[in-house]
Design a protein around this motif. Structure first.
Motif, PDB file in Angstrom:
ATOM      1  N   ILE A 158     -19.653 -10.928  -2.932  1.00  0.00           N
ATOM      2  CA  ILE A 158     -18.973 -11.010  -4.274  1.00  0.00           C
ATOM      3  C   ILE A 158     -19.363 -10.099  -5.269  1.00  0.00           C
ATOM      4  N   ALA A 159     -20.593 -10.107  -5.417  1.00  0.00           N
ATOM      5  CA  ALA A 159     -21.229  -9.003  -6.559  1.00  0.00           C
ATOM      6  C   ALA A 159     -20.792  -7.589  -6.098  1.00  0.00           C
ATOM      7  N   ARG A 160     -20.909  -7.371  -4.969  1.00  0.00           N
ATOM      8  CA  ARG A 160     -20.777  -6.039  -4.493  1.00  0.00           C
ATOM      9  C   ARG A 160     -19.523  -5.610  -4.823  1.00  0.00           C
ATOM     10  N   LEU A 161     -18.549  -6.437  -4.582  1.00  0.00           N
ATOM     11  CA  LEU A 161     -17.046  -6.317  -4.747  1.00  0.00           C
ATOM     12  C   LEU A 161     -16.681  -6.114  -6.305  1.00  0.00           C
ATOM     13  N   ARG A 162     -17.623  -6.874  -7.139  1.00  0.00           N
ATOM     14  CA  ARG A 162     -17.210  -6.773  -8.459  1.00  0.00           C
ATOM     15  C   ARG A 162     -17.931  -5.725  -9.190  1.00  0.00           C
ATOM     16  N   GLY A 163     -18.778  -5.054  -8.382  1.00  0.00           N
ATOM     17  CA  GLY A 163     -19.333  -3.757  -8.928  1.00  0.00           C
ATOM     18  C   GLY A 163     -20.971  -3.991  -9.458  1.00  0.00           C
ATOM     19  N   GLU A 164     -21.197  -5.185  -9.342  1.00  0.00           N
ATOM     20  CA  GLU A 164     -22.395  -5.991  -9.720  1.00  0.00           C
ATOM     21  C   GLU A 164     -23.566  -5.513  -8.801  1.00  0.00           C
ATOM     22  N   LEU A 165     -23.884  -4.210  -8.585  1.00  0.00           N
ATOM     23  CA  LEU A 165     -24.683  -3.685  -7.418  1.00  0.00           C
ATOM     24  C   LEU A 165     -26.169  -4.104  -7.387  1.00  0.00           C
ATOM     25  N   GLU A 166     -26.823  -4.288  -8.751  1.00  0.00           N
ATOM     26  CA  GLU A 166     -28.098  -4.652  -8.680  1.00  0.00           C
ATOM     27  C   GLU A 166     -28.203  -6.270  -8.193  1.00  0.00           C
ATOM     28  N   LEU A 167     -27.325  -6.987  -8.729  1.00  0.00           N
ATOM     29  CA  LEU A 167     -27.339  -8.349  -8.443  1.00  0.00           C
ATOM     30  C   LEU A 167     -27.132  -8.486  -6.739  1.00  0.00           C
ATOM     31  N   ALA A 168     -26.065  -7.781  -6.376  1.00  0.00           N
ATOM     32  CA  ALA A 168     -25.938  -7.818  -4.990  1.00  0.00           C
ATOM     33  C   ALA A 168     -27.017  -7.525  -4.236  1.00  0.00           C
ATOM     34  N   TRP A 169     -27.761  -6.489  -4.557  1.00  0.00           N
ATOM     35  CA  TRP A 169     -29.012  -5.704  -3.920  1.00  0.00           C
ATOM     36  C   TRP A 169     -30.141  -7.004  -3.914  1.00  0.00           C
ATOM     37  N   GLN A 170     -30.296  -7.709  -4.920  1.00  0.00           N
ATOM     38  CA  GLN A 170     -31.076  -8.818  -5.167  1.00  0.00           C
ATOM     39  C   GLN A 170     -30.778  -9.950  -4.010  1.00  0.00           C
ATOM     40  N   HIS A 171     -29.414 -10.341  -3.930  1.00  0.00           N
ATOM     41  CA  HIS A 171     -28.949 -11.320  -2.981  1.00  0.00           C
ATOM     42  C   HIS A 171     -29.327 -10.863  -1.563  1.00  0.00           C
ATOM     43  N   PHE A 172     -28.820  -9.805  -1.162  1.00  0.00           N
ATOM     44  CA  PHE A 172     -28.869  -9.492   0.169  1.00  0.00           C
ATOM     45  C   PHE A 172     -30.467  -9.008   0.668  1.00  0.00           C
ATOM     46  N   THR A 173     -31.326  -8.584  -0.181  1.00  0.00           N
ATOM     47  CA  THR A 173     -32.639  -8.647  -0.019  1.00  0.00           C
ATOM     48  C   THR A 173     -33.420  -9.953   0.089  1.00  0.00           C
ATOM     49  N   GLU A 174     -33.088 -10.857  -0.619  1.00  0.00           N
ATOM     50  CA  GLU A 174     -33.598 -12.387  -0.430  1.00  0.00           C
ATOM     51  C   GLU A 174     -33.156 -12.710   1.170  1.00  0.00           C
ATOM     52  N   GLY A 175     -31.811 -12.525   1.303  1.00  0.00           N
ATOM     53  CA  GLY A 175     -31.366 -12.992   2.560  1.00  0.00           C
ATOM     54  C   GLY A 175     -31.894 -12.289   3.900  1.00  0.00           C
ATOM     55  N   LEU A 176     -32.366 -11.069   3.717  1.00  0.00           N
ATOM     56  CA  LEU A 176     -32.931 -10.287   4.746  1.00  0.00           C
ATOM     57  C   LEU A 176     -34.398 -10.761   4.896  1.00  0.00           C
ATOM     58  N   ALA A 177     -35.258 -11.019   3.933  1.00  0.00           N
ATOM     59  CA  ALA A 177     -36.276 -11.761   3.949  1.00  0.00           C
ATOM     60  C   ALA A 177     -36.486 -13.106   4.526  1.00  0.00           C
ATOM     61  N   ILE A 178     -35.478 -13.868   4.246  1.00  0.00           N
ATOM     62  CA  ILE A 178     -35.389 -14.958   4.721  1.00  0.00           C
ATOM     63  C   ILE A 178     -35.084 -15.187   6.447  1.00  0.00           C
ATOM     64  N   GLY A 179     -34.159 -14.164   6.775  1.00  0.00           N
ATOM     65  CA  GLY A 179     -33.961 -13.947   8.413  1.00  0.00           C
ATOM     66  C   GLY A 179     -35.042 -13.352   8.959  1.00  0.00           C
TER      67      GLY A 179
END
Length: 210
Positions: A158-179
């Motif tokens: 959602i953040a990426r589609l809204r142009g909130e790229l830094e927030l999107a990066w934080q979310h995906f990075t956290e998800g990757l670390a958990i994975g």
């Protein structure tokens, strides 16, 4: 991530004749219901929706026979996911029943998953975000890492589609670390794909390719 192996083992269990006997002991009926539910989830994960529907409906029948509310809630949620792209009204009814049963049994993980799935299918953006964030809060409070990763992954999209790229990066990075911590290949693949698209959107071709 070893869906085929899981289905093979569960298939061996479910092939035992006692699983179909009407006078089967309660413990065996419960084990069968759990195996059917898990096999249905794995079939869904492999895109085998027809078999997933059969297995989950059988599981739900066993759970209703046993009066197991938590098991019924799980099967109802899984069945709702199978219908999510085809029958929104039926999907909503199944999720509402599932949520009520999870609340009745005090199952925080189940509540978080129903809210998450409901949020992912919600067309109204503000409501979608609210449902996913509510799910995420419950997942963090309960310490449910896979639910956390799935929630932040969806918030990242959602953040990426809204142009909130830094927030999107934080979310995906956290998800990757958990994975990676869970050694969950599906989660890792999803988050790497999202990060790659985000890097492409930012014009960072080298990072996107890696």
């Amino acid at each position: 991530g070893y869906l085929g192996e899981g289905r093979r083992w569960l298939g061996l269990l479910l092939s035992r004749p006692i699983a179909e006997q009407q006078d089967a002991p309660r413990d065996w009926l419960l084990a069968t219901a759990k195996a059917l539910a898990s096999a249905g989830e794995l079939a869904y994960g492999q895109g085998d929706h027809q078999q997933a529907t059969v297995l989950l409906q059988q599981s739900l029948g066993h759970y209703r026979q046993l009066g197991d509310q938590r098991g019924q809630a799980r099967a109802l949620l899984d069945l709702s996911n199978l219908l999510a792209d085809r029958d929104l009204q039926r999907t909503g009814a199944l999720r509402a029943e599932s949520l009520a049963l999870f609340r009745a049994t005090g199952n925080m993980l189940g509540i978080a998953w129903v809210l998450l799935e409901s949020g992912r299918g919600e067309p109204e953006l503000a409501r979608r975000i609210a449902l996913i964030e509510e799910s995420l809060a419950l997942a963090r409070a309960g310490g449910f890492p896979r639910t956390i990763a799935t929630a932040v992954g969806n918030l990242g999209k959602i953040a990426r589609l809204r142009g909130e790229l830094e927030l999107a990066w934080q979310h995906f990075t956290e998800g990757l670390a958990i994975g990676r911590r869970l050694r969950d290949s599906w989660l890792c693949a999803w988050m790497l794909d999202e990060l790659g698209m985000l890097a492409t959107q930012q014009g960072d071709w080298r990072q996107a390719r890696s």
